[in-house]
Design a protein around this motif. Structure first.
Motif, PDB file in Angstrom:
ATOM      1  N   SER A   1      88.834  20.117 -25.416  1.00 38.12           N
ATOM      2  CA  SER A   1      87.864  20.498 -26.435  1.00 38.12           C
ATOM      3  C   SER A   1      86.699  19.508 -26.380  1.00 38.12           C
ATOM      4  N   LEU A   2      85.568  19.904 -26.931  1.00 39.88           N
ATOM      5  CA  LEU A   2      84.425  18.980 -26.930  1.00 39.88           C
ATOM      6  C   LEU A   2      84.750  17.705 -27.699  1.00 39.88           C
ATOM      7  N   SER A   3      85.587  17.811 -28.718  1.00 40.94           N
ATOM      8  CA  SER A   3      86.010  16.621 -29.461  1.00 40.94           C
ATOM      9  C   SER A   3      86.803  15.686 -28.557  1.00 40.94           C
ATOM     10  N   ALA A   4      87.747  16.253 -27.807  1.00 37.51           N
ATOM     11  CA  ALA A   4      88.587  15.439 -26.924  1.00 37.51           C
ATOM     12  C   ALA A   4      87.782  14.847 -25.773  1.00 37.51           C
ATOM     13  N   GLN A   5      86.795  15.595 -25.281  1.00 30.47           N
ATOM     14  CA  GLN A   5      86.007  15.100 -24.155  1.00 30.47           C
ATOM     15  C   GLN A   5      85.286  13.791 -24.495  1.00 30.47           C
ATOM     16  N   ALA A   6      84.828  13.675 -25.722  1.00 27.34           N
ATOM     17  CA  ALA A   6      84.155  12.435 -26.116  1.00 27.34           C
ATOM     18  C   ALA A   6      85.096  11.246 -25.985  1.00 27.34           C
ATOM     19  N   ARG A   7      86.387  11.461 -26.289  1.00 27.67           N
ATOM     20  CA  ARG A   7      87.349  10.366 -26.218  1.00 27.67           C
ATOM     21  C   ARG A   7      87.770  10.086 -24.781  1.00 27.67           C
ATOM     22  N   TYR A   8      88.053  11.150 -24.009  1.00 33.64           N
ATOM     23  CA  TYR A   8      88.513  10.828 -22.653  1.00 33.64           C
ATOM     24  C   TYR A   8      87.375  10.321 -21.771  1.00 33.64           C
ATOM     25  N   ALA A   9      86.134  10.739 -22.023  1.00 39.45           N
ATOM     26  CA  ALA A   9      85.011  10.172 -21.266  1.00 39.45           C
ATOM     27  C   ALA A   9      84.821   8.693 -21.621  1.00 39.45           C
ATOM     28  N   ALA A  10      84.942   8.373 -22.913  1.00 38.34           N
ATOM     29  CA  ALA A  10      84.831   6.968 -23.329  1.00 38.34           C
ATOM     30  C   ALA A  10      85.976   6.147 -22.755  1.00 38.34           C
ATOM     31  N   GLY A  11      87.173   6.751 -22.670  1.00 39.09           N
ATOM     32  CA  GLY A  11      88.314   6.036 -22.101  1.00 39.09           C
ATOM     33  C   GLY A  11      88.141   5.760 -20.623  1.00 39.09           C
ATOM     34  N   VAL A  12      87.586   6.712 -19.887  1.00 36.66           N
ATOM     35  CA  VAL A  12      87.293   6.485 -18.465  1.00 36.66           C
ATOM     36  C   VAL A  12      86.310   5.334 -18.319  1.00 36.66           C
ATOM     37  N   ARG A  13      85.276   5.329 -19.148  1.00 38.35           N
ATOM     38  CA  ARG A  13      84.287   4.239 -19.102  1.00 38.35           C
ATOM     39  C   ARG A  13      84.958   2.898 -19.410  1.00 38.35           C
TER      40      ARG A  13
ATOM     41  N   CYS B   1      94.226  10.284 -25.856  1.00 46.49           N
ATOM     42  CA  CYS B   1      92.866  10.752 -26.122  1.00 46.49           C
ATOM     43  C   CYS B   1      92.825  12.187 -26.605  1.00 46.49           C
ATOM     44  N   ASN B   2      93.750  13.045 -26.123  1.00 45.37           N
ATOM     45  CA  ASN B   2      93.721  14.449 -26.514  1.00 45.37           C
ATOM     46  C   ASN B   2      95.092  14.958 -26.945  1.00 45.37           C
ATOM     47  N   SER B   3      95.967  14.063 -27.373  1.00 38.90           N
ATOM     48  CA  SER B   3      97.316  14.463 -27.789  1.00 38.90           C
ATOM     49  C   SER B   3      97.272  15.396 -28.994  1.00 38.90           C
ATOM     50  N   VAL B   4      96.465  15.067 -29.986  1.00 38.39           N
ATOM     51  CA  VAL B   4      96.359  15.915 -31.161  1.00 38.39           C
ATOM     52  C   VAL B   4      95.683  17.237 -30.807  1.00 38.39           C
ATOM     53  N   SER B   5      94.718  17.200 -29.886  1.00 46.55           N
ATOM     54  CA  SER B   5      94.079  18.430 -29.427  1.00 46.55           C
ATOM     55  C   SER B   5      95.128  19.393 -28.877  1.00 46.55           C
ATOM     56  N   VAL B   6      96.027  18.880 -28.049  1.00 43.50           N
ATOM     57  CA  VAL B   6      97.074  19.717 -27.465  1.00 43.50           C
ATOM     58  C   VAL B   6      98.042  20.189 -28.539  1.00 43.50           C
TER      59      VAL B   6
ATOM     60  N   PRO C   1      89.388   4.830 -27.469  1.00 46.80           N
ATOM     61  CA  PRO C   1      88.712   4.091 -26.403  1.00 46.80           C
ATOM     62  C   PRO C   1      87.522   3.290 -26.923  1.00 46.80           C
ATOM     63  N   SER C   2      87.362   2.095 -26.377  1.00 51.08           N
ATOM     64  CA  SER C   2      86.331   1.182 -26.884  1.00 51.08           C
ATOM     65  C   SER C   2      85.557   0.537 -25.740  1.00 51.08           C
ATOM     66  N   PRO C   3      84.781   1.351 -24.990  1.00 51.38           N
ATOM     67  CA  PRO C   3      83.923   0.747 -23.963  1.00 51.38           C
ATOM     68  C   PRO C   3      82.806  -0.049 -24.617  1.00 51.38           C
ATOM     69  N   LYS C   4      82.140  -0.857 -23.825  1.00 53.14           N
ATOM     70  CA  LYS C   4      81.042  -1.648 -24.381  1.00 53.14           C
ATOM     71  C   LYS C   4      79.924  -0.753 -24.899  1.00 53.14           C
ATOM     72  N   GLU C   5      79.689   0.368 -24.207  1.00 54.18           N
ATOM     73  CA  GLU C   5      78.720   1.349 -24.669  1.00 54.18           C
ATOM     74  C   GLU C   5      78.978   2.662 -23.964  1.00 54.18           C
ATOM     75  N   ILE C   6      78.349   3.744 -24.459  1.00 53.97           N
ATOM     76  CA  ILE C   6      78.440   5.041 -23.811  1.00 53.97           C
ATOM     77  C   ILE C   6      77.029   5.591 -23.611  1.00 53.97           C
ATOM     78  N   ASP C   7      76.892   6.467 -22.623  1.00 53.39           N
ATOM     79  CA  ASP C   7      75.591   7.056 -22.311  1.00 53.39           C
ATOM     80  C   ASP C   7      75.609   8.558 -22.551  1.00 53.39           C
ATOM     81  N   PHE C   8      76.288   8.989 -23.602  1.00 50.22           N
ATOM     82  CA  PHE C   8      76.334  10.410 -23.929  1.00 50.22           C
ATOM     83  C   PHE C   8      76.431  10.567 -25.446  1.00 50.22           C
ATOM     84  N   THR C   9      76.187  11.772 -25.900  1.00 55.64           N
ATOM     85  CA  THR C   9      76.323  12.105 -27.308  1.00 55.64           C
ATOM     86  C   THR C   9      77.648  12.824 -27.514  1.00 55.64           C
ATOM     87  N   PRO C  10      78.555  12.317 -28.346  1.00 50.42           N
ATOM     88  CA  PRO C  10      79.820  13.027 -28.585  1.00 50.42           C
ATOM     89  C   PRO C  10      79.562  14.463 -29.033  1.00 50.42           C
ATOM     90  N   GLY C  11      80.307  15.391 -28.428  1.00 53.09           N
ATOM     91  CA  GLY C  11      80.100  16.806 -28.690  1.00 53.09           C
ATOM     92  C   GLY C  11      79.434  17.520 -27.539  1.00 53.09           C
TER      93      GLY C  11
END
Length: 404
Positions: A335-347, A143-148, A35-45
């Motif tokens: 996982s916390l790793s996957a959350q960083a990607r799916y949150a960015a994807g939602v954004r 976003c979380n295929s490898v996580s699963v 995911p490539s939003p213009k920016e994010i407002d969180f810290t991955p992890g």
């Protein structure tokens, strides 16, 4: 905007974490960019998938003049989700704690334009109703295929090596080697097959190849000859043909009307006696009670699942107490790793939606009154939400009263 997320930890929202960071990747194994939003407002992890995490969206949305309501209260007729739905333009939900968007609920939401999944799998939306109401349905594909896939491998090893009961003996203060090993085997040489070899299924096969397990797959879209040769795969043109030769079967297909109850009494009866079944796809792909009976009779040696129906499952759900199980709540893809990607994807999807830019084709499930993008490749039109109202029994049966 209504965002439905799972509850915070019972000990409170974390103030620190076990690790200082998570590895960042730029592309997935098939070359698709993350995911490539213009920016994010969180810290991955960070914990983003619970109510207080808010997917890191509040600052962005409120700065743009939108109203964001975040809740975990989603199932009863008087739930916060039901109350807010009537004014919602966008509903954001998760596979792990799904806000079931039935036809009845969609009818109550005249302003609804976008149903967005924070993760993968949009079966909690009545896709037929979304098609008829011209509601766009999107998810954060890959976003979380490898996580699963990692979770699947863990569950296979946990079942076959009898890990959970062995660990329990240690916690009880015992040293019961014979009790542990009477159900413990090696995976080496066992035949393993996946129902579907898409992003998750193929990732599972790649991770199992070093274990020297003969690999099988069923998929309506056959893989290339190069991939089959690389992984020494055997393709089967029916699920029945594949399960008959496999010691381990892992389910990695989406839920839609064609796969609902695929593993019923008859399908389980076609499996080898003493086979293992792992399901991180969706609970409704298997017959709940048939799985219990297969474990009790010994037809299945073990069942490990990360998915239930409904979700959350009531406290008296039989999978909580059936023998030889390795169940987890739906955690494989959050996982916390996957959350960083799916949150960015939602954004990213929201930025496209609000700015009138096209949403990535791989994120689309329904658009313009028809299946689209990934939806056209992987889903069928129809409804798989029937029975979801039973999720309201989770808190009524004590499932929401868990304590340490």
């Amino acid at each position: 905007m209504v965002c439905v997320l799972y509850d915070d930890p019972i000990s409170g929202y974390p103030t620190d974490y076990a690790r200082d960071d998570v590895p960042l990747i730029s592309r997935y194994p098939d070359g698709q960019s993350v995911p490539s939003p213009k920016e994010i407002d969180f810290t991955p992890g960070q914990l983003l998938g619970s109510v207080s995490g808010e997917l890191g969206l509040r600052g962005y949305l409120e700065a743009a003049g939108h109203t964001l309501v975040v809740t975990s209260d989603k199932d009863d007729a008087d739930s916060a989700f039901e109350r807010e739905l009537v004014d919602a333009d966008v509903v954001i939900s998760q596979p792990f704690w799904p806000a079931y968007l039935t036809a009845e609920r969609i009818a109550k939401a005249p302003a609804l334009k976008l149903a967005l999944t924070a993760g993968i799998g949009s079966d909690h939306v009545d896709l037929q109703a979304a098609i008829e109401r011209n509601v766009t349905v999107a998810e954060v594909t890959y976003c979380n295929s490898v996580s699963v896939a990692e979770h699947v491998v863990m569950m296979i090893l946990g079942l076959v090596r009898n890990y959970i009961p062995s660990h329990d003996w240690v916690r009880k203060g015992g040293w019961n080697i014979a009790d542990c090993v009477t159900r413990s085997y090696d995976v080496e040489g066992m035949h393993v097959g996946t129902v579907a070899a898409g992003r998750i299924g193929l990732a599972v096969l790649r991770r199992l190849k070093p274990f020297d397990m003969p690999l099988h797959y069923f998929d309506r879209h056959r893989l290339s000859q190069d991939v089959e040769t690389e992984l020494n795969l055997t393709w089967h043109d029916t699920v029945e043909d594949m399960v008959a030769v496999c010691d381990v079967v892992t389910i990695n297909c989406p839920l839609h009307p064609e796969t609902e109850n695929l593993f019923d009494e008859a399908m389980l009866g076609k499996m080898k006696r003493g086979a293992y079944l792992v399901n991180t796809a969706r609970g409704k792909i298997v017959d709940r009670d048939a799985v219990v009976r297969a474990l009790e009779s010994g037809q299945l040696a073990g069942y490990a699942g990360d998915v239930w129906f409904p979700q959350p499952a009531p406290a008296d759900h039989p999978w909580r107490t059936m023998p030889n199980e390795g169940m987890t709540p739906h955690i494989s893809g959050t996982s916390l790793s996957a959350q960083a990607r799916y949150a960015a994807g939602v954004r990213e999807v929201l930025e496209c939606f609000f700015e009138g830019r096209p949403i990535r084709d791989e994120y689309l499930i329904v658009q313009g009154g028809a299946l689209a993008g990934t939806g056209a490749h992987s889903y069928s039109a129809g409804n798989a939400t029937a029975g979801s109202e039973a999720a309201a029994r989770f808190r009524r049966t004590g499932g929401g009263e868990v304590s340490e």
